[in-house]
Scaffold this motif. Sequence first.
Motif, mmCIF file in Angstrom:
data_model
loop_
_atom_site.group_PDB
_atom_site.id
_atom_site.type_symbol
_atom_site.label_atom_id
_atom_site.label_comp_id
_atom_site.label_asym_id
_atom_site.label_seq_id
_atom_site.Cartn_x
_atom_site.Cartn_y
_atom_site.Cartn_z
ATOM 1 N N VAL A 87 0.837 -1.204 0.000
ATOM 2 C CA VAL A 87 0.000 0.000 0.000
ATOM 3 C C VAL A 87 0.866 1.246 0.000
ATOM 4 N N GLU A 88 1.833 1.289 0.907
ATOM 5 C CA GLU A 88 2.693 2.477 0.993
ATOM 6 C C GLU A 88 3.471 2.680 -0.305
ATOM 7 N N ASN A 89 3.975 1.614 -0.882
ATOM 8 C CA ASN A 89 4.724 1.725 -2.132
ATOM 9 C C ASN A 89 3.855 2.278 -3.250
ATOM 10 N N ALA A 90 2.620 1.777 -3.368
ATOM 11 C CA ALA A 90 1.722 2.259 -4.421
ATOM 12 C C ALA A 90 1.358 3.721 -4.208
ATOM 13 N N LEU A 91 1.056 4.091 -2.962
ATOM 14 C CA LEU A 91 0.664 5.467 -2.683
ATOM 15 C C LEU A 91 1.846 6.425 -2.849
ATOM 16 N N LYS A 92 3.047 5.959 -2.567
ATOM 17 C CA LYS A 92 4.246 6.769 -2.790
ATOM 18 C C LYS A 92 4.381 7.110 -4.270
ATOM 19 N N ARG A 93 3.863 6.245 -5.131
ATOM 20 C CA ARG A 93 3.893 6.471 -6.578
ATOM 21 C C ARG A 93 2.604 7.123 -7.064
ATOM 22 N N ASP A 94 1.860 7.711 -6.144
ATOM 23 C CA ASP A 94 0.687 8.523 -6.445
ATOM 24 C C ASP A 94 -0.540 7.707 -6.821
ATOM 25 N N ALA A 95 -0.647 6.483 -6.333
ATOM 26 C CA ALA A 95 -1.912 5.758 -6.469
ATOM 27 C C ALA A 95 -3.001 6.541 -5.755
ATOM 28 N N LYS A 96 -4.218 6.464 -6.280
ATOM 29 C CA LYS A 96 -5.324 7.250 -5.739
ATOM 30 C C LYS A 96 -6.342 6.418 -4.970
ATOM 31 N N ILE A 97 -6.472 5.130 -5.313
ATOM 32 C CA ILE A 97 -7.448 4.264 -4.647
ATOM 33 C C ILE A 97 -6.770 2.968 -4.229
ATOM 34 N N VAL A 98 -7.031 2.539 -3.016
ATOM 35 C CA VAL A 98 -6.629 1.218 -2.526
ATOM 36 C C VAL A 98 -7.905 0.414 -2.350
ATOM 37 N N TRP A 99 -7.984 -0.731 -3.037
ATOM 38 C CA TRP A 99 -9.130 -1.622 -2.887
ATOM 39 C C TRP A 99 -8.781 -2.760 -1.934
ATOM 40 N N MET A 100 -9.687 -3.090 -1.067
ATOM 41 C CA MET A 100 -9.554 -4.319 -0.305
ATOM 42 C C MET A 100 -9.675 -5.497 -1.274
ATOM 43 N N PRO A 101 -9.400 -6.742 -0.811
ATOM 44 C CA PRO A 101 -9.366 -7.883 -1.748
ATOM 45 C C PRO A 101 -10.640 -8.014 -2.581
ATOM 46 N N THR A 102 -10.450 -8.396 -3.822
ATOM 47 C CA THR A 102 -11.564 -8.591 -4.756
ATOM 48 C C THR A 102 -11.682 -10.075 -5.075
ATOM 49 N N ARG A 103 -11.036 -10.519 -6.123
ATOM 50 C CA ARG A 103 -11.105 -11.927 -6.525
ATOM 51 C C ARG A 103 -10.672 -12.878 -5.406
ATOM 52 N N ASP A 104 -9.747 -12.437 -4.571
ATOM 53 C CA ASP A 104 -9.187 -13.323 -3.551
ATOM 54 C C ASP A 104 -9.840 -13.151 -2.185
ATOM 55 N N SER A 105 -10.895 -12.353 -2.095
ATOM 56 C CA SER A 105 -11.578 -12.209 -0.806
ATOM 57 C C SER A 105 -12.302 -13.501 -0.453
ATOM 58 N N ARG A 106 -12.418 -13.757 0.822
ATOM 59 C CA ARG A 106 -13.159 -14.938 1.288
ATOM 60 C C ARG A 106 -14.583 -14.905 0.779
ATOM 61 N N ASN A 107 -15.176 -13.708 0.806
ATOM 62 C CA ASN A 107 -16.559 -13.561 0.362
ATOM 63 C C ASN A 107 -16.716 -13.928 -1.103
ATOM 64 N N SER A 108 -15.844 -13.425 -1.957
ATOM 65 C CA SER A 108 -15.950 -13.706 -3.390
ATOM 66 C C SER A 108 -15.751 -15.189 -3.671
ATOM 67 N N LEU A 109 -14.797 -15.793 -2.993
ATOM 68 C CA LEU A 109 -14.497 -17.199 -3.249
ATOM 69 C C LEU A 109 -15.593 -18.140 -2.758
ATOM 70 N N LYS A 110 -16.465 -17.654 -1.869
ATOM 71 C CA LYS A 110 -17.610 -18.471 -1.468
ATOM 72 C C LYS A 110 -18.491 -18.791 -2.677
ATOM 73 N N MET A 111 -18.490 -17.905 -3.675
ATOM 74 C CA MET A 111 -19.278 -18.099 -4.891
ATOM 75 C C MET A 111 -18.452 -18.736 -6.005
ATOM 76 N N GLY A 112 -17.239 -19.136 -5.682
ATOM 77 C CA GLY A 112 -16.394 -19.793 -6.667
ATOM 78 C C GLY A 112 -15.492 -18.818 -7.408
ATOM 79 N N ASP A 113 -14.630 -19.363 -8.259
ATOM 80 C CA ASP A 113 -13.712 -18.545 -9.029
ATOM 81 C C ASP A 113 -14.458 -17.602 -9.960
ATOM 82 N N MET A 114 -13.832 -16.476 -10.238
ATOM 83 C CA MET A 114 -14.319 -15.574 -11.269
ATOM 84 C C MET A 114 -13.649 -15.951 -12.599
ATOM 85 N N PRO A 115 -14.197 -15.535 -13.734
ATOM 86 C CA PRO A 115 -13.618 -15.911 -15.030
ATOM 87 C C PRO A 115 -12.143 -15.545 -15.119
ATOM 88 N N GLY A 116 -11.329 -16.530 -15.487
ATOM 89 C CA GLY A 116 -9.907 -16.291 -15.669
ATOM 90 C C GLY A 116 -9.042 -16.624 -14.477
#
Length: 281
Positions: A87-116
């Motif tokens: 997070v710090e490395n990305a923001l040091k390079r001027d990232a604007k948004i940090v997202w919590m886990p998406t594809r790898d979140s426990r919640n998402s994986l309860k519904m199975g893999d996403m395409p790809g």
Amino acid sequence: MNVSELLKGACDLHMHAAPSPFNRLMDDFELVCQADQAGMAGIMLKSHYESTAARAQLVNRHSGVQAKAYGGIVLNWPVGGLNPYAVENALKRDAKIVWMPTRDSRNSLKMGDMPGDFFKREGITALDENGELKPVVLEIMDIVKKYDAALATGHLEPEESVKLCLEGCKRGVRMILTHPEFNRTVVSAETQAELARQGVWIEKCWYNIAENNCTAQEMADHIRTVGAEHCFLSTDRGQGNREAPVEGMTRFLTTLLEQGLTEGEIRAMVSDVPSKILGLA
């Protein structure tokens, strides 16, 4: 005012581009050039598996167009999951948004893999065994605040997202509720409105209408419930087998106008609120 006029000065804070391990329609330069041709002010390059901050800097240095690319980071396993150093490395390079886990979140994986998806993994959660936010999540919040960036809920489950947003607001972090009409991250309109009253920005995605997660009327009704001044529009487009993001945004604006939203409401959601999220306003 027609849709082409509403696109002028707009920002799309959720689009996917190549290079990527997933099938993408266009690369970073193609996306920003297409956005520029439409008169848009900027785009957010979102990658599930790497920071796009450095990519955005290269695009802005070499694209030769006025539209700007912005970068962010998603806290999935390839960046170490809930990793404050990433997070710090990305923001040091001027990232604007940090997202919590998406594809790898426990919640998402309860519904199975996403395409790809191409590896097996344990799902990531923001909560400890007592149902409270983990200390590392609070550390990440403090880093995001230090750089005046925004923290988004990703694909966390509703309980996690609400806890994250309320704690972030309490700490003075600019918070985003990620696409609450998506079938993996559904949050009721009433809860969206309550979070908005606390200062949370609510994302509204063309993807969720286009992929039949919700109807156009439901999306419009939710915007009215929350208040357009608390929402921002994005496409979540860039998939290799779908329309280009600028075309997706054009369809989104047309659809919302047909649902009776005003040009002023749309201008707020496509230009004014994104500018605030990016720290430009």
